[in-house]
Write a protein that holds these residues in place. Structure first.
Motif, PDB file in Angstrom:
ATOM      1  N   MET A  35     -10.474  33.473  47.053  1.00 37.54           N
ATOM      2  CA  MET A  35     -11.282  34.873  46.928  1.00 37.54           C
ATOM      3  C   MET A  35     -12.611  34.406  46.822  1.00 37.54           C
ATOM      4  O   MET A  35     -13.729  35.185  47.498  1.00 37.54           O
ATOM      5  CB  MET A  35     -10.694  35.277  45.753  1.00 37.54           C
ATOM      6  CG  MET A  35      -9.916  36.771  45.986  1.00 37.54           C
ATOM      7  SD  MET A  35      -9.340  37.337  44.510  1.00 37.54           S
ATOM      8  CE  MET A  35     -10.904  37.767  43.713  1.00 37.54           C
ATOM      9  N   MET A  36     -12.846  33.356  46.125  1.00 37.29           N
ATOM     10  CA  MET A  36     -14.519  33.225  45.739  1.00 37.29           C
ATOM     11  C   MET A  36     -15.167  32.698  46.932  1.00 37.29           C
ATOM     12  O   MET A  36     -16.429  33.003  47.218  1.00 37.29           O
ATOM     13  CB  MET A  36     -14.756  32.398  44.435  1.00 37.29           C
ATOM     14  CG  MET A  36     -14.372  32.916  43.232  1.00 37.29           C
ATOM     15  SD  MET A  36     -15.374  34.606  43.127  1.00 37.29           S
ATOM     16  CE  MET A  36     -14.128  35.802  42.983  1.00 37.29           C
ATOM     17  N   PHE A  89     -11.288  36.945  52.104  1.00 39.04           N
ATOM     18  CA  PHE A  89     -11.183  37.606  50.906  1.00 39.04           C
ATOM     19  C   PHE A  89      -9.904  38.385  50.777  1.00 39.04           C
ATOM     20  O   PHE A  89      -9.198  38.427  49.808  1.00 39.04           O
ATOM     21  CB  PHE A  89     -12.534  38.461  50.707  1.00 39.04           C
ATOM     22  CG  PHE A  89     -12.672  38.963  49.281  1.00 39.04           C
ATOM     23  CD1 PHE A  89     -13.009  38.290  48.219  1.00 39.04           C
ATOM     24  CD2 PHE A  89     -12.464  40.466  49.194  1.00 39.04           C
ATOM     25  CE1 PHE A  89     -13.322  38.903  47.383  1.00 39.04           C
ATOM     26  CE2 PHE A  89     -12.684  41.101  48.081  1.00 39.04           C
ATOM     27  CZ  PHE A  89     -12.927  40.082  46.962  1.00 39.04           C
ATOM     28  N   GLN A  90     -10.001  39.107  51.862  1.00 38.78           N
ATOM     29  CA  GLN A  90      -8.443  40.083  52.114  1.00 38.78           C
ATOM     30  C   GLN A  90      -7.394  39.208  52.011  1.00 38.78           C
ATOM     31  O   GLN A  90      -6.344  39.666  51.251  1.00 38.78           O
ATOM     32  CB  GLN A  90      -8.519  40.994  53.167  1.00 38.78           C
ATOM     33  CG  GLN A  90      -9.793  42.067  53.336  1.00 38.78           C
ATOM     34  CD  GLN A  90      -9.833  42.515  54.443  1.00 38.78           C
ATOM     35  OE1 GLN A  90      -9.667  41.804  55.616  1.00 38.78           O
ATOM     36  NE2 GLN A  90     -10.458  43.798  54.799  1.00 38.78           N
ATOM     37  N   THR A  91      -7.446  38.236  52.777  1.00 36.90           N
ATOM     38  CA  THR A  91      -6.119  37.352  52.884  1.00 36.90           C
ATOM     39  C   THR A  91      -5.653  36.790  51.451  1.00 36.90           C
ATOM     40  O   THR A  91      -4.663  36.644  51.434  1.00 36.90           O
ATOM     41  CB  THR A  91      -6.238  36.292  53.871  1.00 36.90           C
ATOM     42  OG1 THR A  91      -6.881  36.646  54.985  1.00 36.90           O
ATOM     43  CG2 THR A  91      -4.962  35.828  54.482  1.00 36.90           C
ATOM     44  N   ALA A  92      -6.901  36.395  50.746  1.00 37.63           N
ATOM     45  CA  ALA A  92      -6.350  35.839  49.372  1.00 37.63           C
ATOM     46  C   ALA A  92      -5.888  36.823  48.503  1.00 37.63           C
ATOM     47  O   ALA A  92      -4.996  36.373  47.649  1.00 37.63           O
ATOM     48  CB  ALA A  92      -7.706  35.124  48.873  1.00 37.63           C
ATOM     49  N   ILE A  93      -6.244  37.943  48.611  1.00 37.97           N
ATOM     50  CA  ILE A  93      -5.813  39.038  47.585  1.00 37.97           C
ATOM     51  C   ILE A  93      -4.302  39.287  48.084  1.00 37.97           C
ATOM     52  O   ILE A  93      -3.535  39.723  46.979  1.00 37.97           O
ATOM     53  CB  ILE A  93      -6.625  40.218  47.716  1.00 37.97           C
ATOM     54  CG1 ILE A  93      -7.991  40.034  47.020  1.00 37.97           C
ATOM     55  CG2 ILE A  93      -6.048  41.330  46.916  1.00 37.97           C
ATOM     56  CD1 ILE A  93      -9.260  41.210  47.220  1.00 37.97           C
ATOM     57  N   GLY A 144     -14.416  33.394  50.060  1.00 39.59           N
ATOM     58  CA  GLY A 144     -14.327  34.657  50.899  1.00 39.59           C
ATOM     59  C   GLY A 144     -15.646  35.458  50.357  1.00 39.59           C
ATOM     60  O   GLY A 144     -16.669  35.871  51.253  1.00 39.59           O
ATOM     61  N   LEU A 145     -16.039  35.517  49.100  1.00 39.97           N
ATOM     62  CA  LEU A 145     -17.123  36.334  48.627  1.00 39.97           C
ATOM     63  C   LEU A 145     -18.304  35.503  48.858  1.00 39.97           C
ATOM     64  O   LEU A 145     -19.201  36.152  49.390  1.00 39.97           O
ATOM     65  CB  LEU A 145     -17.007  36.486  47.147  1.00 39.97           C
ATOM     66  CG  LEU A 145     -17.566  37.454  46.470  1.00 39.97           C
ATOM     67  CD1 LEU A 145     -17.190  38.631  46.867  1.00 39.97           C
ATOM     68  CD2 LEU A 145     -17.459  37.705  45.086  1.00 39.97           C
ATOM     69  N   TYR A 175      -5.806  30.308  44.348  1.00 39.32           N
ATOM     70  CA  TYR A 175      -5.848  31.657  44.801  1.00 39.32           C
ATOM     71  C   TYR A 175      -7.517  32.540  44.523  1.00 39.32           C
ATOM     72  O   TYR A 175      -7.886  32.958  45.303  1.00 39.32           O
ATOM     73  CB  TYR A 175      -4.873  32.762  44.547  1.00 39.32           C
ATOM     74  CG  TYR A 175      -3.432  32.422  44.742  1.00 39.32           C
ATOM     75  CD1 TYR A 175      -3.262  31.707  45.944  1.00 39.32           C
ATOM     76  CD2 TYR A 175      -2.395  32.911  43.833  1.00 39.32           C
ATOM     77  CE1 TYR A 175      -1.821  31.314  46.145  1.00 39.32           C
ATOM     78  CE2 TYR A 175      -1.280  32.710  44.337  1.00 39.32           C
ATOM     79  CZ  TYR A 175      -0.800  31.674  45.541  1.00 39.32           C
ATOM     80  OH  TYR A 175       0.279  31.125  45.514  1.00 39.32           O
ATOM     81  N   ILE A 176      -7.676  32.132  43.291  1.00 40.12           N
ATOM     82  CA  ILE A 176      -8.989  32.584  42.873  1.00 40.12           C
ATOM     83  C   ILE A 176     -10.075  31.597  43.626  1.00 40.12           C
ATOM     84  O   ILE A 176     -11.147  32.419  44.174  1.00 40.12           O
ATOM     85  CB  ILE A 176      -9.083  32.385  41.264  1.00 40.12           C
ATOM     86  CG1 ILE A 176      -8.272  33.441  40.708  1.00 40.12           C
ATOM     87  CG2 ILE A 176     -10.571  32.813  40.721  1.00 40.12           C
ATOM     88  CD1 ILE A 176      -8.163  33.478  39.338  1.00 40.12           C
ATOM     89  N   PHE A 188      -2.087  36.656  46.606  1.00 38.55           N
ATOM     90  CA  PHE A 188      -1.965  36.786  45.115  1.00 38.55           C
ATOM     91  C   PHE A 188      -0.842  37.872  44.893  1.00 38.55           C
ATOM     92  O   PHE A 188       0.094  37.541  44.197  1.00 38.55           O
ATOM     93  CB  PHE A 188      -3.323  37.300  44.560  1.00 38.55           C
ATOM     94  CG  PHE A 188      -3.068  37.557  43.048  1.00 38.55           C
ATOM     95  CD1 PHE A 188      -2.749  36.549  42.223  1.00 38.55           C
ATOM     96  CD2 PHE A 188      -3.259  38.771  42.824  1.00 38.55           C
ATOM     97  CE1 PHE A 188      -2.529  36.733  40.826  1.00 38.55           C
ATOM     98  CE2 PHE A 188      -3.069  39.275  41.272  1.00 38.55           C
ATOM     99  CZ  PHE A 188      -3.059  38.348  40.405  1.00 38.55           C
TER     100      PHE A 188
END
Lengths: 130, 81
Positions: free
Chosen positions: A21-22, A44-48, A24-25, A17-18, A51
């Motif tokens: 997120m990275m 990014f939003q979907t990964a958060i 997406g960033l 998941y991290i 989580f």
């Protein structure tokens, strides 16, 4: 060393998941095209959201719908059901994410109609020249 | 949750995400993002969050893809990176 490796393997889903997120960033910061930036923001939003939903997971539990509603089977045990609170909060987050996406794409279309391109450096160059 | 299946779907999600950011065609990026959203929906259905799963299937894989295709249709398909 072996204990550290055990921790990494036991929590492999959080590491993935991290990583998402990275990714997406990276798309938001480093990509030059406006539509690619919007795709990165959505990742990014979907990964958060992923989580937070995975934090409500219990091993050996079922989906949060009450079983045996007609017979007397004793009190309902909360340990038999997955925690539904993160699901409710993340439903709101999904709706906010799709509205954000719609506004961002509408702004990208307006920028294209004004400057004739979607690349960030060309837009900045045109702004600097005018 | 079967951990082999979980790891397979997570690898597909990461591959679709990287592909959606790296491809040089914006329509291909939109299609790959739709595949990413569908894989995410499968992941949530496996986790037991059924309401989140079908909301994502309707909103992420449906409406978002339509938005992206409409935006690409109104602007341009090619991208430099």
């Amino acid at each position: 060393m072996e204990q550290i490796l055990d921790v990494i393997i036991a929590k492999y889903n959080y590491w993935i998941y991290i990583t998402l997120m990275m990714i997406g960033l990276f798309g938001v910061i480093a990509k030059n095209n406006l539509v690619k930036k919007i795709v990165g923001m959505s990742i990014f939003q979907t990964a958060i959201i992923l989580f937070f939903v995975s934090m409500g997971m219990k091993r050996g539990a079922t989906i949060p719908i009450v079983m045996h509603d007609h017979g007397a089977h004793g009190p309902i045990q909360a340990v038999d059901y997955i925690n539904p609170l993160p699901h409710v909060l993340m439903l709101t987050a999904i709706v906010v994410a799709v509205s954000t996406l719609g506004v961002a794409l509408a702004l990208a279309v307006k920028v294209y109609k004004k400057y004739g391109t979607l690349e960030e450096d060309e837009i900045l160059e045109q702004i600097r020249k005018s | 949750m079967i951990w082999q299946l979980d790891l397979l779907v997570l690898s597909l999600v990461v591959a679709c995400g990287i592909g959606a950011l790296m491809i040089k065609d914006l329509l291909g990026s939109a299609i790959l993002f739709g595949a990413y959203s569908f894989m995410m929906c499968v992941l949530w259905a496996v986790m037991g969050a059924v309401d989140v799963a079908f909301t994502e299937a309707a909103v992420g894989a449906g409406v978002s893809t339509v938005f992206f295709v409409a935006a690409v249709f109104h602007t341009t398909r090619r991208s430099k990176d």
